[in-house]
Write a protein that holds these residues in place. Structure first.
Motif, mmCIF file in Angstrom:
data_model
loop_
_atom_site.group_PDB
_atom_site.id
_atom_site.type_symbol
_atom_site.label_atom_id
_atom_site.label_comp_id
_atom_site.label_asym_id
_atom_site.label_seq_id
_atom_site.Cartn_x
_atom_site.Cartn_y
_atom_site.Cartn_z
ATOM 1 N N TYR A 195 0.838 -1.189 0.000
ATOM 2 C CA TYR A 195 0.000 0.000 0.000
ATOM 3 C C TYR A 195 0.872 1.238 0.000
ATOM 4 C CZ TYR A 195 -3.963 -2.929 1.381
ATOM 5 O OH TYR A 195 -4.941 -3.887 1.440
ATOM 6 N N ALA A 196 0.427 2.240 -0.722
ATOM 7 C CA ALA A 196 1.057 3.542 -0.618
ATOM 8 C C ALA A 196 0.785 4.127 0.761
ATOM 9 C CB ALA A 196 0.529 4.478 -1.701
ATOM 10 N N ASP A 197 1.743 4.889 1.279
ATOM 11 C CA ASP A 197 1.573 5.484 2.600
ATOM 12 C C ASP A 197 0.323 6.362 2.682
ATOM 13 O OD1 ASP A 197 5.135 5.999 3.231
ATOM 14 O OD2 ASP A 197 3.848 4.256 3.556
ATOM 15 N N SER A 198 -0.032 6.994 1.586
ATOM 16 C CA SER A 198 -1.155 7.918 1.582
ATOM 17 C C SER A 198 -2.510 7.238 1.749
ATOM 18 C CB SER A 198 -1.156 8.750 0.297
ATOM 19 O OG SER A 198 -1.248 7.910 -0.840
ATOM 20 N N VAL A 199 -2.575 5.932 1.506
ATOM 21 C CA VAL A 199 -3.853 5.218 1.593
ATOM 22 C C VAL A 199 -3.844 4.124 2.643
ATOM 23 C CG1 VAL A 199 -4.231 5.680 -0.853
ATOM 24 C CG2 VAL A 199 -3.349 3.451 -0.139
ATOM 25 N N LYS A 200 -2.711 3.848 3.229
ATOM 26 C CA LYS A 200 -2.609 2.769 4.204
ATOM 27 C C LYS A 200 -3.543 3.028 5.380
ATOM 28 C CE LYS A 200 0.872 -0.129 6.436
ATOM 29 N NZ LYS A 200 2.329 -0.308 6.677
ATOM 30 N N GLY A 201 -4.320 2.017 5.733
ATOM 31 C CA GLY A 201 -5.298 2.151 6.790
ATOM 32 C C GLY A 201 -6.668 2.576 6.322
ATOM 33 N N ARG A 202 -6.772 3.083 5.107
ATOM 34 C CA ARG A 202 -8.057 3.502 4.544
ATOM 35 C C ARG A 202 -8.507 2.611 3.383
ATOM 36 N NH1 ARG A 202 -8.466 8.161 1.981
ATOM 37 N NH2 ARG A 202 -6.252 8.285 1.438
ATOM 38 N N PHE A 203 -7.557 2.159 2.571
ATOM 39 C CA PHE A 203 -7.872 1.349 1.400
ATOM 40 C C PHE A 203 -7.512 -0.103 1.667
ATOM 41 C CE2 PHE A 203 -7.379 4.792 -2.134
ATOM 42 C CZ PHE A 203 -8.234 5.628 -1.427
ATOM 43 N N THR A 204 -8.258 -1.007 1.065
ATOM 44 C CA THR A 204 -7.990 -2.434 1.170
ATOM 45 C C THR A 204 -8.097 -3.070 -0.204
ATOM 46 O OG1 THR A 204 -8.914 -2.499 3.417
ATOM 47 C CG2 THR A 204 -8.624 -4.599 2.275
ATOM 48 N N ILE A 205 -7.044 -3.769 -0.607
ATOM 49 C CA ILE A 205 -7.050 -4.475 -1.879
ATOM 50 C C ILE A 205 -7.352 -5.946 -1.625
ATOM 51 C CG2 ILE A 205 -4.561 -4.941 -1.868
ATOM 52 C CD1 ILE A 205 -4.603 -4.540 -4.920
ATOM 53 N N SER A 206 -8.080 -6.550 -2.542
ATOM 54 C CA SER A 206 -8.407 -7.962 -2.443
ATOM 55 C C SER A 206 -8.521 -8.551 -3.845
ATOM 56 C CB SER A 206 -9.703 -8.178 -1.653
ATOM 57 O OG SER A 206 -10.794 -7.547 -2.290
ATOM 58 N N LYS A 207 -8.720 -9.845 -3.905
ATOM 59 C CA LYS A 207 -8.816 -10.525 -5.193
ATOM 60 C C LYS A 207 -9.667 -11.767 -5.058
ATOM 61 C CE LYS A 207 -4.848 -13.488 -4.388
ATOM 62 N NZ LYS A 207 -3.477 -13.859 -4.758
ATOM 63 N N ASP A 208 -10.187 -12.213 -6.173
ATOM 64 C CA ASP A 208 -10.744 -13.541 -6.310
ATOM 65 C C ASP A 208 -10.521 -13.976 -7.749
ATOM 66 O OD1 ASP A 208 -14.219 -12.381 -6.194
ATOM 67 O OD2 ASP A 208 -12.760 -12.331 -7.828
ATOM 68 N N LYS A 209 -11.133 -15.062 -8.163
ATOM 69 C CA LYS A 209 -10.857 -15.568 -9.500
ATOM 70 C C LYS A 209 -11.447 -14.695 -10.598
ATOM 71 C CE LYS A 209 -14.747 -18.788 -9.956
ATOM 72 N NZ LYS A 209 -15.113 -20.205 -10.213
ATOM 73 N N TYR A 210 -12.304 -13.755 -10.239
ATOM 74 C CA TYR A 210 -12.926 -12.873 -11.223
ATOM 75 C C TYR A 210 -12.186 -11.559 -11.420
ATOM 76 C CZ TYR A 210 -16.704 -16.129 -10.336
ATOM 77 O OH TYR A 210 -17.450 -17.273 -10.182
ATOM 78 N N GLY A 211 -11.318 -11.205 -10.469
ATOM 79 C CA GLY A 211 -10.595 -9.967 -10.613
ATOM 80 C C GLY A 211 -10.062 -9.443 -9.300
ATOM 81 N N SER A 212 -9.849 -8.142 -9.254
ATOM 82 C CA SER A 212 -9.315 -7.463 -8.092
ATOM 83 C C SER A 212 -10.264 -6.358 -7.656
ATOM 84 C CB SER A 212 -7.936 -6.879 -8.400
ATOM 85 O OG SER A 212 -7.426 -6.159 -7.299
ATOM 86 N N TYR A 213 -10.183 -5.998 -6.363
ATOM 87 C CA TYR A 213 -11.096 -5.029 -5.788
ATOM 88 C C TYR A 213 -10.320 -4.063 -4.899
ATOM 89 C CZ TYR A 213 -13.966 -8.899 -7.231
ATOM 90 O OH TYR A 213 -14.524 -9.910 -7.975
#
Length: 121
Positions: free
Chosen positions: A60-78
């Motif tokens: 995570y970029a420092d500017s978004v850490k703690g606010r943004f969450t990345i995830s994935k499944d077989k259909y893509g990324s979120y």
């Protein structure tokens, strides 16, 4: 050929949330990671978050850490974006790399066309 399509952008007020979706079509087995990036006119493209496709490494970029969450499944990324700030306003892109875990956009080869996020107030 891998294709990526972003969706979920929109106009929100400060403090609100958005969920971005990166739908993947095609073979992802040869790719190492998927990342989210953002860009505003006249500025360099900035890495926001990345996730390994075959491991558990998250960046995570420092500017978004703690606010943004990345995830994935077989259909893509979120990308879940909470507590949005005016400085989060940008066009958001998802991309895939065959190299290692990185937020450097030069390592990414396959890109979506982007989705606009505008944060006001």
């Amino acid at each position: 050929q891998l294709q990526l399509v972003e969706s979920g952008g929109g106009s929100v007020h400060r403090g609100e949330s958005l969920m971005l979706t990166c739908a993947a079509s095609g073979d992802t087995l040869n790719y190492f990671a998927v990342g989210w990036f953002r860009q505003v006119p006249g500025k360099e493209r900035e890495g926001v978050a990345s996730i390994s496709l075959h491991e558990d490494t998250l960046l995570y970029a420092d500017s978004v850490k703690g606010r943004f969450t990345i995830s994935k499944d077989k259909y893509g990324s979120y990308l879940r974006m909470n507590d949005l700030k005016r400085e989060d306003t940008a066009t958001y892109y998802c991309a895939a790399t065959k190299l290692g875990d990185t937020l450097d956009p030069s390592y990414y080869r396959v890109w979506g066309r982007g989705t606009q996020v505008t944060v006001s107030s």
